[in-house]
Enzyme design. Sequence first.
Site, PDB file in Angstrom:
ATOM      1  N   CYS A  75       0.842  -1.191   0.000  1.00 57.83           N
ATOM      2  CA  CYS A  75       0.000   0.000   0.000  1.00 57.83           C
ATOM      3  C   CYS A  75       0.881   1.245   0.000  1.00 57.83           C
ATOM      4  O   CYS A  75       1.950   1.275   0.604  1.00 57.83           O
ATOM      5  CB  CYS A  75      -0.968   0.018   1.183  1.00 57.83           C
ATOM      6  SG  CYS A  75      -0.258   0.542   2.740  1.00 57.83           S
ATOM      7  N   GLU A  76       0.406   2.251  -0.721  1.00 60.41           N
ATOM      8  CA  GLU A  76       1.219   3.461  -0.848  1.00 60.41           C
ATOM      9  C   GLU A  76       1.188   4.333   0.408  1.00 60.41           C
ATOM     10  O   GLU A  76       1.990   5.244   0.548  1.00 60.41           O
ATOM     11  CB  GLU A  76       0.813   4.260  -2.085  1.00 60.41           C
ATOM     12  CG  GLU A  76      -0.544   4.920  -2.012  1.00 60.41           C
ATOM     13  CD  GLU A  76      -0.847   5.734  -3.268  1.00 60.41           C
ATOM     14  OE1 GLU A  76      -0.356   5.379  -4.351  1.00 60.41           O
ATOM     15  OE2 GLU A  76      -1.569   6.734  -3.144  1.00 60.41           O
ATOM     16  N   HIS A  77       0.291   4.031   1.333  1.00 62.86           N
ATOM     17  CA  HIS A  77       0.217   4.855   2.540  1.00 62.86           C
ATOM     18  C   HIS A  77       1.157   4.385   3.644  1.00 62.86           C
ATOM     19  O   HIS A  77       1.666   5.188   4.414  1.00 62.86           O
ATOM     20  CB  HIS A  77      -1.223   4.852   3.086  1.00 62.86           C
ATOM     21  CG  HIS A  77      -2.213   5.411   2.116  1.00 62.86           C
ATOM     22  ND1 HIS A  77      -3.461   4.872   1.908  1.00 62.86           N
ATOM     23  CD2 HIS A  77      -2.114   6.467   1.274  1.00 62.86           C
ATOM     24  CE1 HIS A  77      -4.093   5.574   0.985  1.00 62.86           C
ATOM     25  NE2 HIS A  77      -3.300   6.546   0.584  1.00 62.86           N
ATOM     26  N   HIS A  78       1.352   3.050   3.736  1.00 60.88           N
ATOM     27  CA  HIS A  78       2.142   2.510   4.848  1.00 60.88           C
ATOM     28  C   HIS A  78       3.260   1.588   4.405  1.00 60.88           C
ATOM     29  O   HIS A  78       4.005   1.070   5.229  1.00 60.88           O
ATOM     30  CB  HIS A  78       1.232   1.739   5.814  1.00 60.88           C
ATOM     31  CG  HIS A  78       0.050   2.517   6.291  1.00 60.88           C
ATOM     32  ND1 HIS A  78      -1.168   2.494   5.658  1.00 60.88           N
ATOM     33  CD2 HIS A  78      -0.085   3.349   7.357  1.00 60.88           C
ATOM     34  CE1 HIS A  78      -2.025   3.288   6.301  1.00 60.88           C
ATOM     35  NE2 HIS A  78      -1.388   3.816   7.335  1.00 60.88           N
ATOM     36  N   GLN A 116      -5.917  -0.004  -3.579  1.00 56.63           N
ATOM     37  CA  GLN A 116      -6.672  -1.060  -4.261  1.00 56.63           C
ATOM     38  C   GLN A 116      -7.594  -0.510  -5.357  1.00 56.63           C
ATOM     39  O   GLN A 116      -7.677  -1.079  -6.446  1.00 56.63           O
ATOM     40  CB  GLN A 116      -7.487  -1.843  -3.223  1.00 56.63           C
ATOM     41  CG  GLN A 116      -8.204  -3.038  -3.827  1.00 56.63           C
ATOM     42  CD  GLN A 116      -8.978  -3.832  -2.793  1.00 56.63           C
ATOM     43  OE1 GLN A 116      -8.651  -3.828  -1.611  1.00 56.63           O
ATOM     44  NE2 GLN A 116     -10.020  -4.511  -3.233  1.00 56.63           N
ATOM     45  N   HIS A 144      -5.689  -6.027   3.668  1.00 52.94           N
ATOM     46  CA  HIS A 144      -4.696  -4.956   3.831  1.00 52.94           C
ATOM     47  C   HIS A 144      -4.007  -5.099   5.182  1.00 52.94           C
ATOM     48  O   HIS A 144      -4.647  -4.962   6.220  1.00 52.94           O
ATOM     49  CB  HIS A 144      -5.391  -3.594   3.741  1.00 52.94           C
ATOM     50  CG  HIS A 144      -5.950  -3.315   2.374  1.00 52.94           C
ATOM     51  ND1 HIS A 144      -5.422  -2.366   1.548  1.00 52.94           N
ATOM     52  CD2 HIS A 144      -6.964  -3.900   1.685  1.00 52.94           C
ATOM     53  CE1 HIS A 144      -6.086  -2.360   0.395  1.00 52.94           C
ATOM     54  NE2 HIS A 144      -7.033  -3.286   0.462  1.00 52.94           N
ATOM     55  N   CYS A 146      -1.988  -3.123   6.557  1.00 49.75           N
ATOM     56  CA  CYS A 146      -1.957  -1.873   7.338  1.00 49.75           C
ATOM     57  C   CYS A 146      -3.211  -1.746   8.191  1.00 49.75           C
ATOM     58  O   CYS A 146      -3.215  -1.060   9.213  1.00 49.75           O
ATOM     59  CB  CYS A 146      -1.772  -0.660   6.429  1.00 49.75           C
ATOM     60  SG  CYS A 146      -3.123  -0.379   5.277  1.00 49.75           S
TER      61      CYS A 146
HETATM   62 ZN   LIG Z   1      -1.966   1.280   4.109  1.00 46.31          ZN
END
Ligand SMILES: [Zn+2]
Length: 190
Positions: A75-78, A116, A144, A146
Amino acid sequence: MQESFENSVKNMLTIIGEDPNREGLLKTPQRVFKAYQFLTSGYHQDPKEVLGDALFKSSNNEMVLVRDIEFYSLCEHHLLPIIGRVHVAYIPNGKVVGLSKIPRMVDIFARRLQIQEQMTEQIAQALAEVIEPKGVGVVVEARHMCVEMRGVQKINSTTTTSALRGAFIKNAETRKEFFALINSPKEMRF
Ligand SMILES: [Zn+2]
């Protein structure tokens, strides 16, 4: 570049309270670099080129479905794993694509930092542009890490996203057939 990446990993290890010079961690920065090279190798590959390499003329105009394509992404956030399955369907309009190319295309998009919803759209868009079919349906089901590892939600919660094009939007029967096929129990289909 590799050195700078490895230094960043060393810094991170120090900041979280580790000693990057202890034996078990000595080669970790190098290993993380290699792992990330692989897990982000999709940036250096063109999914449309992969599909375009295996296009064949066909008069088939029935739905083609490739179900349960496993994928692993970040995931690009975490930068934590997204693990899931993709179901891809299209209705040909004079052209079909070699079946093995669809999982390869999914891998290329998965081996980038992702969200996603965006990955679902990208897969549908690439198919629509290269095969120019009468319609495209893509469903992604994923877990996910995260969410799960940080305890935000219950373990085993799955997120489902879909992207539809052409006949899959316009024709309710087509859409129904697609969702029925991807939801049918696997053991009954073989
Ligand atoms: Zn994430």
